[in-house]
Scaffold this motif. Structure first.
Motif, mmCIF file in Angstrom:
data_model
loop_
_atom_site.group_PDB
_atom_site.id
_atom_site.type_symbol
_atom_site.label_atom_id
_atom_site.label_comp_id
_atom_site.label_asym_id
_atom_site.label_seq_id
_atom_site.Cartn_x
_atom_site.Cartn_y
_atom_site.Cartn_z
ATOM 1 N N ARG A 134 0.983 -1.344 0.021
ATOM 2 C CA ARG A 134 -0.084 -0.255 -0.021
ATOM 3 C C ARG A 134 0.957 1.275 -0.017
ATOM 4 O O ARG A 134 1.865 1.179 0.664
ATOM 5 C CB ARG A 134 -0.753 0.057 1.299
ATOM 6 N N SER A 153 0.801 5.588 0.267
ATOM 7 C CA SER A 153 -0.039 6.653 0.512
ATOM 8 C C SER A 153 0.924 8.021 0.427
ATOM 9 O O SER A 153 1.838 7.851 0.395
ATOM 10 C CB SER A 153 -0.427 6.776 2.121
ATOM 11 N N GLY A 176 -7.377 1.370 -1.421
ATOM 12 C CA GLY A 176 -6.294 2.488 -1.468
ATOM 13 C C GLY A 176 -5.430 2.299 -2.841
ATOM 14 O O GLY A 176 -5.589 1.619 -3.503
#
Length: 443
Positions: free
Chosen positions: A20, A22, A57
């Protein structure tokens, strides 16, 4: 010097698939602003490094496979010849289909100049002009210049005029090799080319029951179906074995096989065939990056596709072709009697040896692979992929040696095979290989 943007992209590319990502995390880890991190992540998404999945995400994904370039452009020729562009830059994306060497009289060469071709010539300005007027680009060898008039003509016709310091022979050899390489390349066959799309795919929901499975199975005469949740994401696969002795009211979610093997449209058919053979799969769901169902691919689809690839015409010799073209089939013994299992003969030529004058390890492996495939074909197994070769030398195989390979099938099943291949020189054993194959045949 690499920019912050480049460093972020390199960092993302180095992350494992499924990680993931971000904006805040990238900004903190690499000590950049969140705006810089955001722009880099968006760029990574555009080039296929990451994907944003609803409710999950942004995650690192496998970069999409690129298909082979099928033609050579004039812009690529510039890179090959390490040259520069004197005019006609707007035509660099045009395709080159042939080249002509300007070593004859102008009147004689006119018939050979065709639109899309490349005229290779020295400082013969009349020939340069003639080529551009006939729709051909120009490559000037020897580092010579051209006139402003010809440069202007190249710009007007959008036909590149290139220059290189190499001589005509060297340049022709370089371009010929590049064209040959392009011809050898076969288009990579992807799952997206052969799969059954969603509108033709039958599937079940986690809220369906065993009764729904039976109804669908009777309707379609199939026994394997992907199972999706309310967001159309694949969460399982259900087969006839899963519903045996189960109540008709039992939910599919309770009987299905969870976390099934799935494939993407961008995966090669060859890699999927290995998965299907290894795991004994008949059907695999095809999914998007967010695991939503796009369709299915079946074992039969893959088999047909692999047979199509094998039948594609090869328009130029690869190194493999050059080696295996010298492997000769021996069907009869010295006394004329037919051999129970055909043997194969190969003579070690000067191009096939290493620095010690003995057969190259890679060449011998290629000969063994060819022997294996032809032996399997003789035993009605056409769709065969070599998984492992254990090769043992007992004696070095010298230049101009004539070797005979005697294959023996140790195991032959529906999904795999094992062969023992003995290598002889004048009836003396000099090497031995154990070859393990994967076999894809109809059940």
């Amino acid at each position: 010097m690499a920019t912050k943007h480049d460093l972020i992209l390199a960092h993302i590319e180095g992350l494992p698939v499924g990680e993931r990502i971000s904006v805040r995390g990238i900004a903190k880890d690499l000590e950049v602003s969140e705006g810089t991190a955001y722009r880099a992540i968006k760029d990574a998404e555009n080039i296929g490094l990451v994907s944003t999945i609803q409710r999950v995400g942004t995650i690192r994904i496998e970069r999409k496979l690129k298909k082979h370039i099928e033609k050579l452009t004039f812009g690529e020729v510039v890179q090959i010849i390490e040259g520069d562009v004197l005019g006609g830059e707007s035509g660099l994306e045009k395709d080159l289909n042939r080249f002509v060497i300007g070593a004859m009289k102008e009147s004689a060469m006119e018939r050979y100049i065709t639109p899309g071709s490349l005229m290779i010539v020295g400082n013969r300005e009349n020939v340069q002009k003639l080529a551009l007027q006939q729709g051909a680009a120009v490559l000037i060898t020897g580092g010579f210049e051209t006139t402003p008039e010809i440069q202007q003509l190249a710009d007007e016709t959008a036909l590149p005029i290139l220059r290189t310091t190499y001589d005509t022979f060297t340049v022709a050899t370089m371009i010929n090799r590049a064209l040959s390489d392009q011809l050898i390349k076969k288009e990579i066959l992807l799952v997206g080319d052969i799969y059954m799309p969603l509108e033709k795919t039958k599937y079940l929901s986690i809220y369906d029951t065993v009764k729904d499975y039976k109804r669908l199975s009777e309707e379609t005469q199939h026994s394997r179906y992907p199972v999706v949740n309310r967001n159309m994401r694949v969460v399982g696969i259900v087969t006839a074995k899963d519903i045996l002795e189960k109540s008709s009211s039992q939910l599919i979610e309770r009987v299905m096989t969870k976390d099934p093997r799935m494939v993407k449209k961008e995966m090669s058919v060859a890699s999927v065939s290995h998965q299907m053979i290894w795991d004994g799969l008949e059907v695999m769901p095809v999914v998007a990056d967010d695991l939503s169902l796009l369709g299915i691919v079946t074992r039969q689809d893959v088999m047909k596709a692999m047979q199509l690839v094998q039948r594609q015409p090869q328009v130029s010799d690869t190194i493999s072709d050059q080696i295996t073209g010298q492997v000769q089939l021996i069907e009869h013994d010295f006394d004329g009697s037919k051999l129970e299992q055909p043997h194969f003969r190969f003579t070690v030529s000067p191009q096939m040896v290493d620095e010690l004058g003995t057969i190259s390890f890679g060449v011998l492996n290629e000969v063994i692979a060819n022997t294996t495939k032809r032996t399997m074909i003789a035993n009605q197994r056409r769709n065969t992929w070599i998984e492992q070769v254990n090769l043992h030398y007992f004696r070095l195989i010298q230049l101009e040696s004539e070797i005979v390979l005697q294959p023996k099938i140790l195991e032959l099943g529906r999904r795999s095979a094992k062969l023992d291949i003995e290598i002889f020189i004048e009836n003396s054993l000099v090497g031995k290989a154990i070859v393990v194959c994967q076999v894809m045949e109809r059940p």
